[in-house]
Write a protein that holds these residues in place. Structure first.
Motif, mmCIF file in Angstrom:
data_model
loop_
_atom_site.group_PDB
_atom_site.id
_atom_site.type_symbol
_atom_site.label_atom_id
_atom_site.label_comp_id
_atom_site.label_asym_id
_atom_site.label_seq_id
_atom_site.Cartn_x
_atom_site.Cartn_y
_atom_site.Cartn_z
ATOM 1 N N ASN A 284 -8.365 8.051 -9.137
ATOM 2 C CA ASN A 284 -9.725 8.577 -9.253
ATOM 3 C C ASN A 284 -9.713 10.044 -9.666
ATOM 4 O O ASN A 284 -10.528 10.481 -10.489
ATOM 5 C CB ASN A 284 -10.470 8.409 -7.922
ATOM 6 C CG ASN A 284 -11.931 8.791 -8.032
ATOM 7 O OD1 ASN A 284 -12.698 8.179 -8.772
ATOM 8 N ND2 ASN A 284 -12.324 9.830 -7.313
ATOM 9 N N ARG A 285 -8.751 10.814 -9.107
ATOM 10 C CA ARG A 285 -8.657 12.233 -9.463
ATOM 11 C C ARG A 285 -8.346 12.404 -10.944
ATOM 12 O O ARG A 285 -8.931 13.242 -11.634
ATOM 13 C CB ARG A 285 -7.589 12.910 -8.603
ATOM 14 C CG ARG A 285 -7.580 14.437 -8.726
ATOM 15 C CD ARG A 285 -6.419 15.042 -7.954
ATOM 16 N NE ARG A 285 -6.367 14.526 -6.599
ATOM 17 C CZ ARG A 285 -5.262 14.161 -5.981
ATOM 18 N NH1 ARG A 285 -4.090 14.237 -6.602
ATOM 19 N NH2 ARG A 285 -5.292 13.733 -4.747
ATOM 20 N N THR B 77 -8.324 2.110 -15.754
ATOM 21 C CA THR B 77 -7.877 1.908 -14.375
ATOM 22 C C THR B 77 -6.499 1.253 -14.325
ATOM 23 O O THR B 77 -5.613 1.683 -13.579
ATOM 24 C CB THR B 77 -8.876 1.029 -13.605
ATOM 25 O OG1 THR B 77 -10.159 1.657 -13.613
ATOM 26 C CG2 THR B 77 -8.422 0.827 -12.167
ATOM 27 N N HIS C 159 -1.323 15.300 -12.605
ATOM 28 C CA HIS C 159 -1.425 14.737 -11.259
ATOM 29 C C HIS C 159 -0.372 13.688 -10.923
ATOM 30 O O HIS C 159 -0.133 13.412 -9.744
ATOM 31 C CB HIS C 159 -2.816 14.131 -11.055
ATOM 32 C CG HIS C 159 -3.918 15.139 -11.020
ATOM 33 N ND1 HIS C 159 -3.997 16.122 -10.053
ATOM 34 C CD2 HIS C 159 -4.974 15.347 -11.843
ATOM 35 C CE1 HIS C 159 -5.069 16.868 -10.264
ATOM 36 N NE2 HIS C 159 -5.665 16.423 -11.346
ATOM 37 N N CYS D 113 3.257 6.978 -6.130
ATOM 38 C CA CYS D 113 2.278 7.965 -5.657
ATOM 39 C C CYS D 113 1.724 7.552 -4.298
ATOM 40 O O CYS D 113 1.407 6.383 -4.068
ATOM 41 C CB CYS D 113 1.115 8.085 -6.644
ATOM 42 S SG CYS D 113 1.546 8.812 -8.221
ATOM 43 N N GLU D 114 1.603 8.519 -3.403
ATOM 44 C CA GLU D 114 0.917 8.272 -2.150
ATOM 45 C C GLU D 114 -0.583 8.210 -2.431
ATOM 46 O O GLU D 114 -1.090 8.929 -3.276
ATOM 47 C CB GLU D 114 1.220 9.383 -1.147
ATOM 48 C CG GLU D 114 2.675 9.445 -0.710
ATOM 49 C CD GLU D 114 2.896 10.502 0.346
ATOM 50 O OE1 GLU D 114 1.893 10.987 0.910
ATOM 51 O OE2 GLU D 114 4.060 10.839 0.613
ATOM 52 N N ASN D 115 -1.298 7.345 -1.722
ATOM 53 C CA ASN D 115 -2.737 7.159 -1.927
ATOM 54 C C ASN D 115 -3.059 6.958 -3.406
ATOM 55 O O ASN D 115 -3.783 7.758 -4.020
ATOM 56 C CB ASN D 115 -3.518 8.366 -1.386
ATOM 57 C CG ASN D 115 -3.256 8.633 0.072
ATOM 58 O OD1 ASN D 115 -3.268 7.702 0.878
ATOM 59 N ND2 ASN D 115 -3.003 9.885 0.418
ATOM 60 N N ARG E 46 -5.010 5.054 -5.111
ATOM 61 C CA ARG E 46 -6.419 4.983 -5.515
ATOM 62 C C ARG E 46 -7.019 6.376 -5.628
ATOM 63 O O ARG E 46 -7.792 6.660 -6.547
ATOM 64 C CB ARG E 46 -7.209 4.149 -4.505
ATOM 65 C CG ARG E 46 -6.871 2.664 -4.536
ATOM 66 C CD ARG E 46 -7.750 1.885 -3.580
ATOM 67 N NE ARG E 46 -7.395 0.474 -3.569
ATOM 68 C CZ ARG E 46 -7.975 -0.422 -2.788
ATOM 69 N NH1 ARG E 46 -8.947 -0.055 -1.962
ATOM 70 N NH2 ARG E 46 -7.593 -1.691 -2.839
ATOM 71 N N GLN E 47 -6.661 7.227 -4.691
ATOM 72 C CA GLN E 47 -7.173 8.600 -4.718
ATOM 73 C C GLN E 47 -6.648 9.348 -5.945
ATOM 74 O O GLN E 47 -7.395 10.072 -6.615
ATOM 75 C CB GLN E 47 -6.755 9.328 -3.434
ATOM 76 C CG GLN E 47 -7.271 10.754 -3.340
ATOM 77 C CD GLN E 47 -6.843 11.412 -2.029
ATOM 78 O OE1 GLN E 47 -6.562 10.742 -1.055
ATOM 79 N NE2 GLN E 47 -6.800 12.728 -2.026
ATOM 80 N N VAL E 48 -5.365 9.165 -6.255
ATOM 81 C CA VAL E 48 -4.766 9.838 -7.413
ATOM 82 C C VAL E 48 -5.380 9.321 -8.710
ATOM 83 O O VAL E 48 -5.681 10.096 -9.628
ATOM 84 C CB VAL E 48 -3.240 9.633 -7.423
ATOM 85 C CG1 VAL E 48 -2.629 10.222 -8.690
ATOM 86 C CG2 VAL E 48 -2.604 10.280 -6.205
ATOM 87 N N ASN F 27 0.837 -1.209 0.000
ATOM 88 C CA ASN F 27 0.000 0.000 0.000
ATOM 89 C C ASN F 27 0.868 1.255 0.000
ATOM 90 O O ASN F 27 0.537 2.257 -0.648
ATOM 91 C CB ASN F 27 -0.918 0.002 1.227
ATOM 92 C CG ASN F 27 -1.894 1.167 1.214
ATOM 93 O OD1 ASN F 27 -2.677 1.312 0.276
ATOM 94 N ND2 ASN F 27 -1.848 1.996 2.251
#
Length: 339
Positions: A200-201, A180, A238, A192-194, A196-198, A19
């Protein structure tokens, strides 16, 4: 850095390590360890692996852990080592007739520069000089400085710390993955940190720019030219660490051009865009006029031009409304005069 990664590997579960550093999953696959129990720490998981399996790679449990630490540290080190780009300077060379350009232009982080001129005048050649960070070794004899410094060949051609990202007119994907999976691969590579968040952004931003929406499970080979360009602009904004972005004729992509440029400059990228579009040309901080293969003029957008830009934006909104009506099979409504 290595000590922090070593402590992470010693104290966290496999799931927590992946993760934090998603690319570690590929590391395990490369050593034929795709099925490590993710609820265990690395030491606990490796203790259940036969020593003979690791010996195939000339490793034991300790040396495999050290390989993992070196692998992650090398990737993280490459990202951290990249010098912050505060400015790029274009030192003029010569045009097609051999005449000196007599130009020195410095562009700061967060600035947008448009490049205008007739078809065939040399706009793409200027973008090419910037992409290769020319050092008087291209047909134009131009030189590109970063933060007022001359670059070495090692800095120019370092693929791990690529300073320039270019979005060309023609963009086609060849890998057979969905949106995806494509974004996840890049998020993993960039640590990249997080993630999934990146991811999605990026997806949301790309859909906001694209004329036609697409889904997370859409194959990238099925995306239209505009959708592909929108996805790569969101990805560049991003995820990409490249501080300089070159765009060739974004007006042909069928996307929200102003939103695309705004997205890139929000992240303090230096943006140079070759364009025939008056809206983009006048929205830039400056515009480079190309003539006969050389830099002919550098113009700052005047107050009068900024005033005209408001009318151009109204005209552009009207044209967008007409395009939408035609796309969805509607009758075109009468247009209201702007001027």
């Amino acid at each position: 850095m290595r000590q922090a990664i070593r402590e992470c590997a010693a104290s966290r579960t496999i799931a927590e390590i992946i993760n934090t550093y998603p690319v570690v999953q590929d590391f395990f696959i490369n050593y034929n360890l795709p099925n490590l129990q993710k609820n265990l720490t690395l030491a606990q998981a490796l203790a259940e692996i036969p020593q003979e399996q690791l010996a195939e790679f000339g490793l034991d449990r300790f040396s495999l852990t050290e390989e993992l630490v070196r692998f992650v540290a090398a990737l993280a080190g490459n990202l951290e080592a990249q010098e912050k780009v505060e400015s790029i300077t274009i030192i003029g060379g010569r045009n097609k007739a051999g005449e000196a350009e007599n130009v020195t232009l410095t562009i700061a982080a967060g600035e947008v520069i448009s490049i205008v001129g007739p078809t065939g005048s040399g706009k793409s050649r200027l973008l090419g000089d910037i992409e290769c960070l020319a050092q008087c070794d291209t047909p134009t004899n131009r030189q590109i400085l970063i933060n007022d410094h001359v670059l070495t060949d090692e800095q120019r051609f370092d693929m791990g710390n690529k300073l320039v990202a270019q979005l060309s007119q023609n963009m086609n994907f060849v890998m057979d993955v969905n949106v995806t999976e494509f974004l996840a691969m890049h998020a993993k590579i960039r640590l990249c940190e997080n993630p999934r968040q990146v991811i999605n952004r990026c997806f949301v931003c790309a859909n906001e720019m694209a004329g036609e929406k697409f889904a997370m499970d859409t194959r990238v080979t099925e995306l239209s030219g505009g959708q592909s360009r929108a996805l790569m602009i969101a990805d560049t904004a991003h995820m990409s660490a490249s501080p300089i972005v070159l765009i060739d004729e974004i007006e042909n992509a069928g996307i929200d051009r102003k939103q695309a440029i705004s997205l890139l400059t929000e992240n303090q990228k230096i943006v140079l865009i070759s364009t025939h579009d008056p809206l983009l040309a006048l929205s830039a901080d400056k515009r480079i006029v190309i003539k006969n293969g050389g830099i002919y003029k550098i113009l700052e957008t005047s107050d009068e031009e900024a005033e005209s830009l408001r009318d151009i934006e109204k005209l552009d909104a009207m044209m967008l409304a007409v395009r939408q009506q035609l796309r969805y099979g509607e009758r075109v409504k009468p247009l209201m005069p702007v001027l």
